[in-house]
Scaffold this active site. Structure first.
Site, PDB file in Angstrom:
ATOM      1  N   GLN A 130       0.826  -1.207   0.000  1.00 34.87           N
ATOM      2  CA  GLN A 130       0.000   0.000   0.000  1.00 34.87           C
ATOM      3  C   GLN A 130       0.857   1.253   0.000  1.00 34.87           C
ATOM      4  O   GLN A 130       0.335   2.359  -0.203  1.00 34.87           O
ATOM      5  CB  GLN A 130      -0.916   0.004   1.218  1.00 34.87           C
ATOM      6  CG  GLN A 130      -0.189   0.110   2.553  1.00 34.87           C
ATOM      7  CD  GLN A 130      -1.124  -0.089   3.724  1.00 34.87           C
ATOM      8  OE1 GLN A 130      -1.578  -1.198   3.991  1.00 34.87           O
ATOM      9  NE2 GLN A 130      -1.410   0.992   4.440  1.00 34.87           N
ATOM     10  N   CYS A 136      -5.154   0.249   3.739  1.00 37.33           N
ATOM     11  CA  CYS A 136      -5.198  -1.162   4.144  1.00 37.33           C
ATOM     12  C   CYS A 136      -6.623  -1.714   4.078  1.00 37.33           C
ATOM     13  O   CYS A 136      -6.833  -2.877   3.743  1.00 37.33           O
ATOM     14  CB  CYS A 136      -4.633  -1.327   5.543  1.00 37.33           C
ATOM     15  SG  CYS A 136      -5.448  -0.307   6.799  1.00 37.33           S
ATOM     16  N   HIS A 274      -5.780  -1.486  11.577  1.00 37.08           N
ATOM     17  CA  HIS A 274      -5.162  -2.020  10.365  1.00 37.08           C
ATOM     18  C   HIS A 274      -5.966  -3.193   9.823  1.00 37.08           C
ATOM     19  O   HIS A 274      -6.299  -4.126  10.553  1.00 37.08           O
ATOM     20  CB  HIS A 274      -3.731  -2.475  10.658  1.00 37.08           C
ATOM     21  CG  HIS A 274      -2.926  -2.711   9.411  1.00 37.08           C
ATOM     22  ND1 HIS A 274      -2.622  -1.691   8.529  1.00 37.08           N
ATOM     23  CD2 HIS A 274      -2.384  -3.833   8.886  1.00 37.08           C
ATOM     24  CE1 HIS A 274      -1.910  -2.185   7.515  1.00 37.08           C
ATOM     25  NE2 HIS A 274      -1.764  -3.477   7.717  1.00 37.08           N
ATOM     26  N   ASN A 298      -0.674  -9.299   4.948  1.00 32.86           N
ATOM     27  CA  ASN A 298      -0.614  -7.853   5.102  1.00 32.86           C
ATOM     28  C   ASN A 298      -0.450  -7.187   3.736  1.00 32.86           C
ATOM     29  O   ASN A 298      -0.285  -7.868   2.720  1.00 32.86           O
ATOM     30  CB  ASN A 298       0.548  -7.477   6.039  1.00 32.86           C
ATOM     31  CG  ASN A 298       0.386  -6.090   6.636  1.00 32.86           C
ATOM     32  OD1 ASN A 298      -0.583  -5.381   6.371  1.00 32.86           O
ATOM     33  ND2 ASN A 298       1.344  -5.691   7.457  1.00 32.86           N
TER      34      ASN A 298
END
Length: 331
Positions: A130, A136, A274, A298
């Site tokens: 990102q 996110c 997140h 992630n």
């Protein structure tokens, strides 16, 4: 009563102080810049160097506090080493409304394997980055749809995060300044399809909506919110595939996470800053040691964590809020 949930994301544009640098760290600073492909203007270098030195001190303090890794997870000065805490912190936004949409139904007689990794079944696209944009939430939502598209069609297609960022603003998302996955799913349910990354590439900033229906590769018909407990999350993951989740990632230990089962004593269940994709679960060591974990994808590139993934404690009282804000789409 539905608990208040806070979601946060990366924010930029903070004015940085630039004190005299510690020249004993010159070689380490130059090595970090080389390893992370950093170049700056002279003024920016002074500011970023100051931030980096502060983070080095926090990093070394964390090593001491963790007692030489008695918690069995490791950290490193990664690519976020020149970012302030404010830059890594999300703009918090209260989500006090009940998270309700489709009714999540737990399947009866569902066989629960000892371990699960949906990557091995082809459900998960490669890790992306990102960058310095707090998107996110959009990466998490897009990744969950990618998995459902593969489940339905056998095609694994990276979907457009930029499409989500640009076109869901009227639903309350804020692009690089944050957004709730719930709002993004509402947009998708009400406004048709989503393009692929190939036709609507990521730019790490919000622009005007350029979605074209004829280029859409997937349509979300509805989405489901998983009850806030780990058993329900486990059932949903096994029955339906990867799940969009949010956790408390506000700590220095998260930013510098390198590997192992993450342990942060200050992690909260009700402050979720997140978004990630839950792709599986397992355990380390012998099964009887109770070192069980959730496996999460992630959006900080493959240089973060375990090639872009992390392990979070499982069956530890909803650790870091892993089950507090989980949902998945239906196509």
């Amino acid at each position: 009563m539905t608990p208040t949930v806070f979601l946060s994301i990366l924010c930029l544009g903070v004015t940085l102080a630039a004190p005299t640098p510690d020249y004993n760290l010159d070689a380490e600073w130059e090595e970090w810049k080389r390893n992370n492909d950093r170049t700056y203007s002279p003024e920016e270098e002074k500011q970023r160097r100051a931030v980096w030195e502060g983070n080095v001190k926090l990093f070394k303090q964390h090593i001491v506090e963790n007692g030489l890794w008695m918690n069995n997870f490791t950290i490193e000065m990664n690519e976020f080493g020149d970012m302030t805490g404010e830059e890594m912190k999300m703009m918090t936004e209260s989500s006090s409304h009940p998270l309700r949409n489709g009714k999540h139904i737990q399947k009866r007689n569902l066989k629960i394997p000892k371990t699960l990794d949906w990557r091995k079944e082809g459900y998960v696209t490669p890790v992306r980055s990102q960058g310095r944009c707090g998107a996110c939430w959009a990466f998490s939502v897009a990744a969950s749809i990618e998995s459902q598209l593969f489940k339905k069609t056998g095609k694994l297609i990276p979907l457009s995060v930029q499409n989500l960022m640009d076109c869901s603003v009227s639903y309350g998302t804020k692009g690089c300044d944050g957004g709730r996955p719930y709002n993004a799913f509402q947009y998708l349910k009400n406004n048709g399809g989503l393009e692929a990354e190939a036709t609507y590439p990521y730019e790490a900033k919000v622009k005007h909506c350029r979605y074209r229906p004829e280029r859409s590769v997937v349509k979300v018909t509805r989405f489901f919110v998983v009850p806030r407990n780990e058993e329900a999350l486990l059932q949903a993951l096994v029955a339906h595939g990867p799940i969009a989740v949010a956790i408390d990632g506000s700590h220095e230990s998260f930013r510098t996470y390198r590997g192992g089962i993450y342990h942060e004593p200050k992690c909260r269940q009700d402050f979720l800053d997140h978004g990630l994709l839950l792709v599986g679960y397992g355990y380390e060591g012998h099964e009887s040691e109770n070192r069980k974990y959730w496996l999460l994808k992630n959006s900080h590139s493959e240089r973060w964590g375990e090639k872009g993934y992390m392990k979070l404690p499982r069956d530890q009282n909803n650790y870091c809020g892993i089950a507090s804000y989980a949902m998945y789409p239906e196509l």
